[in-house]
Write a protein that holds these residues in place. Structure first.
Motif, PDB file in Angstrom:
ATOM      1  N   MET A  41      -8.965  36.937  33.055  1.00 47.28           N
ATOM      2  CA  MET A  41      -9.872  37.577  34.001  1.00 47.28           C
ATOM      3  C   MET A  41     -11.222  37.896  33.349  1.00 47.28           C
ATOM      4  SD  MET A  41      -8.210  37.829  36.886  1.00 47.28           S
ATOM      5  CE  MET A  41      -8.991  39.146  37.823  1.00 47.28           C
ATOM      6  N   ASN A  42     -11.214  38.205  32.058  1.00 47.16           N
ATOM      7  CA  ASN A  42     -12.466  38.503  31.370  1.00 47.16           C
ATOM      8  C   ASN A  42     -13.346  37.262  31.257  1.00 47.16           C
ATOM      9  OD1 ASN A  42     -11.717  41.306  30.701  1.00 47.16           O
ATOM     10  ND2 ASN A  42     -10.194  40.334  29.397  1.00 47.16           N
ATOM     11  N   VAL A  43     -12.752  36.117  30.965  1.00 47.30           N
ATOM     12  CA  VAL A  43     -13.499  34.857  30.943  1.00 47.30           C
ATOM     13  C   VAL A  43     -14.106  34.576  32.312  1.00 47.30           C
ATOM     14  CG1 VAL A  43     -13.187  32.343  30.886  1.00 47.30           C
ATOM     15  CG2 VAL A  43     -12.348  33.744  29.003  1.00 47.30           C
ATOM     16  N   ALA A  44     -13.317  34.768  33.366  1.00 47.99           N
ATOM     17  CA  ALA A  44     -13.822  34.524  34.717  1.00 47.99           C
ATOM     18  C   ALA A  44     -15.027  35.407  35.019  1.00 47.99           C
ATOM     19  CB  ALA A  44     -12.711  34.766  35.740  1.00 47.99           C
ATOM     20  N   ASN A  45     -14.933  36.687  34.645  1.00 50.21           N
ATOM     21  CA  ASN A  45     -16.050  37.599  34.900  1.00 50.21           C
ATOM     22  C   ASN A  45     -17.296  37.203  34.121  1.00 50.21           C
ATOM     23  OD1 ASN A  45     -14.641  39.236  36.697  1.00 50.21           O
ATOM     24  ND2 ASN A  45     -13.806  40.514  35.073  1.00 50.21           N
ATOM     25  N   ILE A  46     -17.113  36.758  32.882  1.00 47.54           N
ATOM     26  CA  ILE A  46     -18.260  36.321  32.072  1.00 47.54           C
ATOM     27  C   ILE A  46     -18.941  35.123  32.719  1.00 47.54           C
ATOM     28  CG2 ILE A  46     -18.918  35.246  29.876  1.00 47.54           C
ATOM     29  CD1 ILE A  46     -16.616  36.968  28.614  1.00 47.54           C
ATOM     30  N   LEU A  47     -18.164  34.134  33.122  1.00 47.41           N
ATOM     31  CA  LEU A  47     -18.738  32.872  33.583  1.00 47.41           C
ATOM     32  C   LEU A  47     -19.272  32.933  35.005  1.00 47.41           C
ATOM     33  CD1 LEU A  47     -16.306  30.347  31.900  1.00 47.41           C
ATOM     34  CD2 LEU A  47     -18.738  30.651  31.426  1.00 47.41           C
ATOM     35  N   THR A  48     -18.952  33.979  35.734  1.00 49.36           N
ATOM     36  CA  THR A  48     -19.572  34.112  37.061  1.00 49.36           C
ATOM     37  C   THR A  48     -21.077  34.358  36.944  1.00 49.36           C
ATOM     38  OG1 THR A  48     -18.946  36.466  37.086  1.00 49.36           O
ATOM     39  CG2 THR A  48     -17.502  34.921  38.250  1.00 49.36           C
TER      40      THR A  48
END
Length: 254
Positions: free
Chosen positions: A123-130
């Motif tokens: 989920m942290n990767v997803a938040n970064i890449l948004t």
């Protein structure tokens, strides 16, 4: 709770020496022994160290370090690894990023890439890449592990089998002298193995402190990977083994 700079330095010193003493640390950092005792107490409370008479030792066991504690360690190395790994991934690529603070560093290094498709169980990767308007982010379903925002379990693995991507980028908890990649959570390991099977190019990102750690579950061998990215060269025996396995060794230094 995030670690202070002094606490991170204490942990790194313990990794290098095995044990740290209250008096020596107080003199080294020019603070009171009470301040050092408080630091060691907080590090022990986060599961990073065990208190012993006169000081503390690094924890070694079958439990992983807390997520915030891991995030605070070796930040410079992780950032360098992230940049070196991102340099291997061209624009217009598809990839899977798994759970870990080092894969999060890779995600941050990918923010200027264009036209990426990223699948992740982090989920942290997803938040970064948004933050990257040119990046399509797909989050794997499954059970959320509250401690670190990871998605694990059979549902996660099943969803990931729907993809065939250009790159898989995975982290680890430990790397042993035989070249075995190790982790703590069997459910997470099963997902990592699925991620690696679904990629044409398989990359491990890890800082060299993982060579000083142990974990009970084998994920894969470096022999089964295409590249390993570290902040400095691997020890010579592992580099030689990787050469025989045709596993590329990439360091942030070049």
């Amino acid at each position: 709770m995030a670690l202070s700079i002094r606490q991170r330095d204490i942990v790194n010193l313990a990794r290098a020496t095995g044990k740290v003493g209250v008096e020596d640390l107080a003199a080294r950092f020019d603070v009171s022994v009470q301040t050092i005792r408080r630091d060691l107490g907080e590090l022990a409370g986060q599961g990073l160290m065990d208190r012993v008479h006169g000081g503390a030792v690094l924890v070694a066991g079958v439990a992983n370090l807390g997520y915030e504690a891991r995030r605070g360690l070796h930040q410079g190395a992780k950032e360098a690894i992230g940049r070196a790994c991102a340099a291997l991934i061209p624009d217009n690529s598809s990839l899977i990023l798994n759970i870990g603070t080092t894969t999060e560093a890779v995600a941050r290094a990918l923010l200027n890439h264009r036209s990426l498709t990223v699948v992740t169980n982090n989920m942290n990767v997803a938040n970064i890449l948004t933050e990257n308007d040119s990046c399509e982010v797909i989050v794997a379903g499954g059970r959320v592990r509250r401690s670190d925002g990871g998605l694990i379990g059979d549902l996660t693995s099943e969803l990931l089998t729907n993809f065939k991507v250009d790159f898989a980028v995975v982290g680890c908890s430990a790397l042993d002298a035989d070249g075995d990649v190790l982790d703590f959570d069997l459910a997470e390991v099963r997902v990592s193995r699925t991620i690696l099977r679904q990629a044409r190019t398989r990359i491990l990102v890890t800082d060299l402190s993982k060579l000083d750690r142990s974990a009970p579950v084998r994920v894969v061998s470096l022999a089964d990977l295409d590249a390993v990215v570290t902040e400095a060269p691997l020890p010579a025996p592992l580099r030689e083994a990787c050469s025989g396995w045709n596993t590329r060794c990439v360091t942030a230094a070049g």
